[in-house]
Design an enzyme around this catalytic site. Structure first.
Site, PDB file in Angstrom:
ATOM      1  N   ARG A 149       0.847  -1.186   0.000  1.00 49.86           N
ATOM      2  CA  ARG A 149       0.000   0.000   0.000  1.00 49.86           C
ATOM      3  C   ARG A 149       0.889   1.246   0.000  1.00 49.86           C
ATOM      4  O   ARG A 149       2.053   1.189   0.386  1.00 49.86           O
ATOM      5  CB  ARG A 149      -0.899   0.024   1.245  1.00 49.86           C
ATOM      6  CG  ARG A 149      -1.752  -1.212   1.441  1.00 49.86           C
ATOM      7  CD  ARG A 149      -2.477  -1.134   2.785  1.00 49.86           C
ATOM      8  NE  ARG A 149      -3.352  -2.276   3.039  1.00 49.86           N
ATOM      9  CZ  ARG A 149      -2.994  -3.389   3.644  1.00 49.86           C
ATOM     10  NH1 ARG A 149      -1.717  -3.531   4.080  1.00 49.86           N
ATOM     11  NH2 ARG A 149      -3.846  -4.369   3.850  1.00 49.86           N
ATOM     12  N   HIS A 258      -2.922   2.091  -6.260  1.00 49.00           N
ATOM     13  CA  HIS A 258      -3.378   0.941  -5.481  1.00 49.00           C
ATOM     14  C   HIS A 258      -3.763  -0.229  -6.397  1.00 49.00           C
ATOM     15  O   HIS A 258      -3.750  -1.390  -5.963  1.00 49.00           O
ATOM     16  CB  HIS A 258      -4.562   1.329  -4.603  1.00 49.00           C
ATOM     17  CG  HIS A 258      -4.855   0.345  -3.508  1.00 49.00           C
ATOM     18  ND1 HIS A 258      -4.096   0.265  -2.359  1.00 49.00           N
ATOM     19  CD2 HIS A 258      -5.804  -0.617  -3.401  1.00 49.00           C
ATOM     20  CE1 HIS A 258      -4.579  -0.701  -1.580  1.00 49.00           C
ATOM     21  NE2 HIS A 258      -5.619  -1.255  -2.192  1.00 49.00           N
ATOM     22  N   ARG A 261      -1.198  -2.966  -6.733  1.00 47.68           N
ATOM     23  CA  ARG A 261      -1.256  -3.994  -5.678  1.00 47.68           C
ATOM     24  C   ARG A 261      -2.213  -5.100  -6.106  1.00 47.68           C
ATOM     25  O   ARG A 261      -1.925  -6.294  -5.941  1.00 47.68           O
ATOM     26  CB  ARG A 261      -1.708  -3.331  -4.378  1.00 47.68           C
ATOM     27  CG  ARG A 261      -2.029  -4.264  -3.219  1.00 47.68           C
ATOM     28  CD  ARG A 261      -2.338  -3.396  -2.001  1.00 47.68           C
ATOM     29  NE  ARG A 261      -3.111  -4.090  -0.978  1.00 47.68           N
ATOM     30  CZ  ARG A 261      -2.571  -4.834  -0.020  1.00 47.68           C
ATOM     31  NH1 ARG A 261      -1.264  -4.993   0.034  1.00 47.68           N
ATOM     32  NH2 ARG A 261      -3.335  -5.413   0.895  1.00 47.68           N
ATOM     33  N   HIS A 284      -3.315  -9.473   4.861  1.00 50.73           N
ATOM     34  CA  HIS A 284      -4.712  -9.505   5.276  1.00 50.73           C
ATOM     35  C   HIS A 284      -4.952 -10.675   6.210  1.00 50.73           C
ATOM     36  O   HIS A 284      -4.401 -11.758   6.014  1.00 50.73           O
ATOM     37  CB  HIS A 284      -5.648  -9.644   4.056  1.00 50.73           C
ATOM     38  CG  HIS A 284      -5.975  -8.342   3.407  1.00 50.73           C
ATOM     39  ND1 HIS A 284      -6.663  -7.342   4.054  1.00 50.73           N
ATOM     40  CD2 HIS A 284      -5.701  -7.861   2.160  1.00 50.73           C
ATOM     41  CE1 HIS A 284      -6.812  -6.315   3.232  1.00 50.73           C
ATOM     42  NE2 HIS A 284      -6.237  -6.601   2.085  1.00 50.73           N
ATOM     43  N   TYR A 293      -8.542 -11.491  -5.266  1.00 52.23           N
ATOM     44  CA  TYR A 293      -7.517 -11.656  -6.279  1.00 52.23           C
ATOM     45  C   TYR A 293      -7.560 -13.019  -6.951  1.00 52.23           C
ATOM     46  O   TYR A 293      -6.788 -13.290  -7.855  1.00 52.23           O
ATOM     47  CB  TYR A 293      -6.130 -11.432  -5.643  1.00 52.23           C
ATOM     48  CG  TYR A 293      -6.044 -10.095  -4.970  1.00 52.23           C
ATOM     49  CD1 TYR A 293      -6.212  -8.926  -5.694  1.00 52.23           C
ATOM     50  CD2 TYR A 293      -5.848 -10.001  -3.601  1.00 52.23           C
ATOM     51  CE1 TYR A 293      -6.164  -7.689  -5.071  1.00 52.23           C
ATOM     52  CE2 TYR A 293      -5.795  -8.764  -2.978  1.00 52.23           C
ATOM     53  CZ  TYR A 293      -5.954  -7.619  -3.713  1.00 52.23           C
ATOM     54  OH  TYR A 293      -5.920  -6.400  -3.096  1.00 52.23           O
TER      55      TYR A 293
END
Length: 321
Positions: A149, A258, A261, A284, A293
């Protein structure tokens, strides 16, 4: 009173604004989260529901409030976020015995599905890296290949990268408050403190960047602005947009930093990374975030269909041979 379920009607006459202010103040929140909660209440609740007494707000009031927000053009994610805050506030009010029932009972109102974000190609990533200011070239590459991030990137120090083992350690994140104050604190969750293995193809990029742009000493920041300060999101966005234009990235793609990412995480998933591995890499603690993802994009879906075609053809050949 004998049954023990009597509520003092006077206690619930506290206004939602007053109770919400106290509720936010009592929460153990990060400064950025506290500002976010206060902003949602100020912009979307204070003048509509906020002046009402807690025990006078009904489910109908909440439904009307939500409908009015959506009709006014407020985005669904924003309304959902505000609704979740309200539901949490009323849950505490219920525990405090100020109300008899939580009025936030709209099924699915707290859920929001973010729009699918664009996935950059490998060529696009390197084109942006070449066109952006040299001091931010590595930032673009690490945003993609380490899936960091912005706050994690600008908080990196020299000591956080080991070139021998090609490992990066995320320990802090820089947040920027509404008044412009920048603070270094812990990442969003404990899972955010993590080691990340880096592709060896970035070795020379990291080495050159450290030599040219990083502050001296092990605690020196890896990324600093032209004036020697910590990069600010707003200033960086201008640099980013200029780089996109020069790199020939279509404006309608609406690519954000972002999204790199997201891009890197999607490539990792395609490369065979398991759900647990993705969770560890992106920092996470919930499977829900990592599963984003592992979505089936069109290109991958077509590849799966091609494999199935081969199986079908093989089965038919055996049947009719």
């Amino acid at each position: 009173m004998m049954r023990g379920d009597w509520l003092d009607p006077e206690a619930g006459k506290l206004s939602l604004n007053d109770y919400a202010g106290r509720w936010i103040g009592e929460r153990d929140l990060r400064p950025r989260s506290r500002e976010e909660y206060e902003r949602h209440m100020r912009l979307h609740v204070r003048d509509s529901l906020g002046t009402r007494a807690l025990n006078s707000i009904t489910a109908q009031h909440i439904r009307t409030w939500r409908t009015e927000r959506l009709t006014a053009g407020i985005g669904k994610p924003t309304v959902a976020k505000t609704y979740r805050i309200l539901r949490a506030i009323f849950t505490t009010a219920l525990d405090d015995e100020l109300i008899r029932r939580n009025p936030c009972r709209i099924k699915g109102a707290g859920q929001d599905v973010a729009e699918e974000r664009p996935i950059a190609t490998l060529d696009q990533v390197f084109a942006i890296a070449e066109k952006i200011q040299p001091r931010y070239r590595l930032l673009v590459l690490l945003a993609t290949f380490a899936q960091l991030r912005f706050g994690e990137l600008v908080a990196l120090r020299r000591k956080n990268i080991d070139l021998d083992s090609m490992e990066l350690k995320v320990r802090r994140a820089t947040i920027e408050l509404e008044d412009g104050t920048q603070l270094d604190g812990d990442p969003k969750s404990q899972a955010g403190k993590r080691p990340i293995s880096l592709p060896h193809g970035l070795h020379e990029d990291i080495k050159l960047h450290v030599e040219r742009f990083a502050q001296p000493g092990p605690d020196g920041r890896l990324f600093i602005g032209q004036q020697g300060g910590v990069p600010r999101r707003r200033n960086f966005n201008r640099i980013w947009k200029r780089a996109l234009k020069e790199a020939g990235i279509p404006q309608e793609m609406d690519l954000h930093l972002h999204d790199l990412r997201h891009t890197g995480s999607t490539w990792s998933s395609r490369g065979g990374a398991t759900l647990k591995e993705l969770m560890s890499r992106i920092g996470h603690s919930s499977t829900r975030a990592a599963m984003i993802y592992q979505h089936a994009d069109r290109e991958r879906d077509q590849a799966i269909a091609a494999v199935l075609d081969e199986l079908i053809a093989s089965a038919r050949n055996k049947t009719y041979s």
